[in-house]
Design a protein around this motif. Structure first.
Motif, PDB file in Angstrom:
ATOM      1  N   UNK A 358       0.841  -1.203   0.000  1.00 41.09           N
ATOM      2  CA  UNK A 358       0.000   0.000   0.000  1.00 41.09           C
ATOM      3  C   UNK A 358       0.875   1.252   0.000  1.00 41.09           C
ATOM      4  N   UNK A 359       2.013   1.203   0.681  1.00 37.94           N
ATOM      5  CA  UNK A 359       2.936   2.348   0.685  1.00 37.94           C
ATOM      6  C   UNK A 359       3.579   2.542  -0.685  1.00 37.94           C
ATOM      7  N   UNK A 360       3.824   1.448  -1.363  1.00 37.60           N
ATOM      8  CA  UNK A 360       4.393   1.538  -2.711  1.00 37.60           C
ATOM      9  C   UNK A 360       3.395   2.173  -3.673  1.00 37.60           C
ATOM     10  N   UNK A 361       2.125   1.814  -3.546  1.00 38.43           N
ATOM     11  CA  UNK A 361       1.097   2.421  -4.391  1.00 38.43           C
ATOM     12  C   UNK A 361       1.006   3.922  -4.143  1.00 38.43           C
ATOM     13  N   UNK A 362       1.146   4.324  -2.905  1.00 39.88           N
ATOM     14  CA  UNK A 362       1.103   5.759  -2.582  1.00 39.88           C
ATOM     15  C   UNK A 362       2.287   6.484  -3.203  1.00 39.88           C
ATOM     16  N   UNK A 363       3.448   5.856  -3.193  1.00 38.61           N
ATOM     17  CA  UNK A 363       4.612   6.479  -3.818  1.00 38.61           C
ATOM     18  C   UNK A 363       4.424   6.557  -5.333  1.00 38.61           C
ATOM     19  N   UNK A 364       3.922   5.483  -5.936  1.00 42.32           N
ATOM     20  CA  UNK A 364       3.723   5.481  -7.385  1.00 42.32           C
ATOM     21  C   UNK A 364       2.739   6.569  -7.808  1.00 42.32           C
ATOM     22  N   UNK A 365       1.776   6.877  -6.938  1.00 47.52           N
ATOM     23  CA  UNK A 365       0.768   7.885  -7.267  1.00 47.52           C
ATOM     24  C   UNK A 365       1.367   9.274  -7.400  1.00 47.52           C
ATOM     25  N   UNK A 366       2.578   9.476  -6.893  1.00 46.11           N
ATOM     26  CA  UNK A 366       3.229  10.788  -7.002  1.00 46.11           C
ATOM     27  C   UNK A 366       4.067  10.907  -8.275  1.00 46.11           C
ATOM     28  N   UNK A 367       4.187   9.823  -9.033  1.00 43.35           N
ATOM     29  CA  UNK A 367       4.985   9.815 -10.247  1.00 43.35           C
ATOM     30  C   UNK A 367       4.123  10.182 -11.466  1.00 43.35           C
ATOM     31  N   UNK A 368       4.724  10.713 -12.537  1.00 40.43           N
ATOM     32  CA  UNK A 368       3.971  10.998 -13.772  1.00 40.43           C
ATOM     33  C   UNK A 368       3.416   9.700 -14.358  1.00 40.43           C
ATOM     34  N   UNK A 369       2.122   9.630 -14.551  1.00 40.59           N
ATOM     35  CA  UNK A 369       1.444   8.360 -14.833  1.00 40.59           C
ATOM     36  C   UNK A 369       1.826   7.756 -16.185  1.00 40.59           C
ATOM     37  N   UNK A 370       1.652   8.503 -17.266  1.00 43.09           N
ATOM     38  CA  UNK A 370       1.826   7.927 -18.598  1.00 43.09           C
ATOM     39  C   UNK A 370       3.262   7.471 -18.872  1.00 43.09           C
ATOM     40  N   UNK A 371       4.296   8.224 -18.503  1.00 41.27           N
ATOM     41  CA  UNK A 371       5.664   7.727 -18.752  1.00 41.27           C
ATOM     42  C   UNK A 371       5.937   6.389 -18.070  1.00 41.27           C
ATOM     43  N   UNK A 372       5.455   6.231 -16.857  1.00 41.70           N
ATOM     44  CA  UNK A 372       5.702   4.984 -16.142  1.00 41.70           C
ATOM     45  C   UNK A 372       4.820   3.857 -16.672  1.00 41.70           C
ATOM     46  N   UNK A 373       3.620   4.185 -17.128  1.00 45.20           N
ATOM     47  CA  UNK A 373       2.770   3.159 -17.730  1.00 45.20           C
ATOM     48  C   UNK A 373       3.398   2.640 -19.028  1.00 45.20           C
ATOM     49  N   UNK A 374       3.902   3.540 -19.853  1.00 44.68           N
ATOM     50  CA  UNK A 374       4.569   3.128 -21.089  1.00 44.68           C
ATOM     51  C   UNK A 374       5.804   2.279 -20.766  1.00 44.68           C
ATOM     52  N   UNK A 375       6.520   2.678 -19.734  1.00 48.68           N
ATOM     53  CA  UNK A 375       7.699   1.912 -19.342  1.00 48.68           C
ATOM     54  C   UNK A 375       7.308   0.508 -18.878  1.00 48.68           C
ATOM     55  N   UNK A 376       6.225   0.388 -18.153  1.00 47.50           N
ATOM     56  CA  UNK A 376       5.756  -0.914 -17.675  1.00 47.50           C
ATOM     57  C   UNK A 376       5.506  -1.865 -18.843  1.00 47.50           C
ATOM     58  N   UNK A 377       4.795  -1.401 -19.845  1.00 47.41           N
ATOM     59  CA  UNK A 377       4.482  -2.264 -20.982  1.00 47.41           C
ATOM     60  C   UNK A 377       5.733  -2.556 -21.818  1.00 47.41           C
ATOM     61  N   UNK A 378       6.655  -1.601 -21.884  1.00 48.42           N
ATOM     62  CA  UNK A 378       7.877  -1.840 -22.642  1.00 48.42           C
ATOM     63  C   UNK A 378       8.753  -2.877 -21.944  1.00 48.42           C
ATOM     64  N   UNK A 379       8.785  -2.833 -20.623  1.00 49.08           N
ATOM     65  CA  UNK A 379       9.541  -3.833 -19.857  1.00 49.08           C
ATOM     66  C   UNK A 379       8.972  -5.224 -20.127  1.00 49.08           C
ATOM     67  N   UNK A 380       7.662  -5.361 -20.106  1.00 50.78           N
ATOM     68  CA  UNK A 380       7.038  -6.660 -20.376  1.00 50.78           C
ATOM     69  C   UNK A 380       7.374  -7.131 -21.797  1.00 50.78           C
ATOM     70  N   UNK A 381       7.319  -6.213 -22.765  1.00 53.93           N
ATOM     71  CA  UNK A 381       7.609  -6.586 -24.140  1.00 53.93           C
ATOM     72  C   UNK A 381       9.032  -7.078 -24.297  1.00 53.93           C
ATOM     73  N   UNK A 382       9.983  -6.370 -23.701  1.00 55.31           N
ATOM     74  CA  UNK A 382      11.390  -6.743 -23.836  1.00 55.31           C
ATOM     75  C   UNK A 382      11.668  -8.099 -23.202  1.00 55.31           C
ATOM     76  N   UNK A 383      11.037  -8.365 -22.055  1.00 50.45           N
ATOM     77  CA  UNK A 383      11.281  -9.627 -21.381  1.00 50.45           C
ATOM     78  C   UNK A 383      10.674 -10.802 -22.171  1.00 50.45           C
ATOM     79  N   UNK A 384       9.559 -10.543 -22.837  1.00 52.38           N
ATOM     80  CA  UNK A 384       8.862 -11.621 -23.563  1.00 52.38           C
ATOM     81  C   UNK A 384       9.506 -11.908 -24.900  1.00 52.38           C
ATOM     82  N   UNK A 385       9.939 -10.860 -25.606  1.00 51.59           N
ATOM     83  CA  UNK A 385      10.388 -11.030 -26.992  1.00 51.59           C
ATOM     84  C   UNK A 385      11.879 -11.306 -27.111  1.00 51.59           C
ATOM     85  N   UNK A 386      12.643 -11.176 -26.045  1.00 53.33           N
ATOM     86  CA  UNK A 386      14.097 -11.409 -26.140  1.00 53.33           C
ATOM     87  C   UNK A 386      14.487 -12.661 -25.367  1.00 53.33           C
TER      88      UNK A 386
END
Length: 386
Positions: A358-386
């Motif tokens: 729950x504390x981690x979610x509170x910290x994430x809420x202070x970060x810019x949403x879209x850049x981190x969301x794009x990063x999340x999906x890119x991390x998943x893509x890189x791990x799956x395709x390589x």
């Protein structure tokens, strides 16, 4: 060929710490060989870390060079002191650490140290086998901190934290000995994450260090230029003298690491994945993990550290953060400003990986949403395709 209980390949911070923790346990009478190509007799680095004021006793508390309960931060929208709450920020000089541990280890006749270049480490049915200076050695366990991580795999994020610092003595009293500057982003970012931190010793003496997070090292002249510019623009030093210089490179990579390489070989320190990928912090994590290894050997005869599957979520967080930095998805100076100014009561616990979800979610809420969301999906893509 003499057989040891433990061989420690690499006598730096991780190797010496491990030997020390063996001496502080019921395993203190085991035979140990420490191999390193350097004597460790110079002040080659500085470790800074935070620690709870009321936590377990730090074995290195007596040799700390400085300790502070307030730090200063200079970001995009905030400049001033940060109250660390239950934490203190601590500085340990390399030479003090080496001298302390070498003196402690010298009390135990079962511990040998040899200056040697390690040629080979391999597992055998009889134990961990090491060749150093063309001489063979064998042990029940070999703890290796010399293995170099592969930092060129496309599925991973492979940044570097590189830095150069000067200990300077100034003509004018321009430092506050009670308050280090942990991050000052007023320098030109040049599309990277660039900052200076200042560790004050007196009003006229401090370590001033220029640090970057990116993929490319600079020339020596470029580091020097950045340091001179910062001192000229932001410190009222008058004339100053450079007393000491330190330089270092720390991998910031989410490469998969193998701590338990085989039945008789264990990787420790950065080689074993002890460096936190998103920050480069290594010292405290190494101390914590090594103590766990010694406890487990004492209790079970095996070095494996138990790590819960849920704890592994922090590796995902590190990869996402590295992706944001690598892809320049959001200015790094603004990200760190948000991290430290909006989360000061939880950020150090989070970086120690001791927070609740729950504390981690509170910290994430202070970060810019879209850049981190794009990063999340890119991390998943890189791990799956390589």
């Amino acid at each position: 060929m003499k057989k040891y209980d433990f061989i420690i390949a690499g006598g730096g911070m991780a190797g010496l710490s491990l030997a020390y923790y063996f001496t502080q346990s019921p395993l203190r009478d085991r035979s140990i060989l420490i191999l390193d190509q350097e004597l460790k007799n110079s002040n080659d680095r500085t470790w800074c870390f935070w620690e709870r004021s009321q936590g377990p006793a730090n074995p290195f508390e007596a040799i700390l060079f400085r300790s502070w309960n307030t730090v200063s931060f200079h970001g995009t929208s905030f400049a001033g002191p940060l109250d660390m709450g239950h934490y203190r920020y601590k500085m340990l000089r390399g030479i003090d650490f080496y001298n302390f541990l070498q003196n402690e280890l010298a009390k135990y006749p079962t511990i040998e140290r040899k200056q040697a270049t390690i040629n080979r480490i391999k597992d055998t049915p009889q134990g961990g086998f090491v060749i150093a200076n063309d001489e063979p050695y064998i042990a029940d366990y070999v703890f290796d901190s010399t293995f170099l991580l592969k930092l060129d795999q496309p599925e991973n994020h492979n940044l570097l934290q590189h830095f150069k610092g000067w200990v300077i003595t100034t003509e004018k009293a321009c430092f506050n000995p009670e308050q280090p500057e942990i991050m000052d982003f007023r320098i030109d970012q040049q599309g990277d994450c660039r900052f200076v931190y200042i560790l004050p010793f007196t009003q006229k003496t401090a370590l001033v260090e220029f640090t970057l997070f990116n993929e490319n090292l600079l020339t020596e002249a470029e580091y020097d230029t950045q340091l001179r510019q910062y001192i000229s623009l932001f410190l009222d030093t008058g004339a100053y003298e450079i007393n000491e210089t330190e330089y270092g490179v720390i991998p910031m990579s989410d490469v998969e690491t193998q701590e338990i390489l085989s039945e008789h070989i264990v990787r420790i320190g950065t080689s074993g994945g002890y460096t936190k990928a998103s920050t480069g912090y290594t010292f405290q994590r190494t101390q914590r993990y090594l103590q766990s290894i010694v406890r487990n050997i004492n209790q079970t005869g095996k070095p494996q550290r138990p790590v819960s599957w849920f704890k592994k979520r922090f590796k995902l967080y590190d990869s996402i953060f590295l992706n944001v930095l690598e892809k320049h998805r959001h200015p790094a100076d603004d990200i760190f400003t948000r991290v430290y100014t909006k989360n000061i009561r939880r950020v150090f616990t989070f970086l120690d990986e001791d927070t609740r979800f729950i504390d981690e979610l509170r910290l994430f809420a202070t970060m810019p949403f879209m850049p981190f969301l794009r990063a999340f999906f890119d991390v998943l893509r890189r791990k799956i395709t390589n």
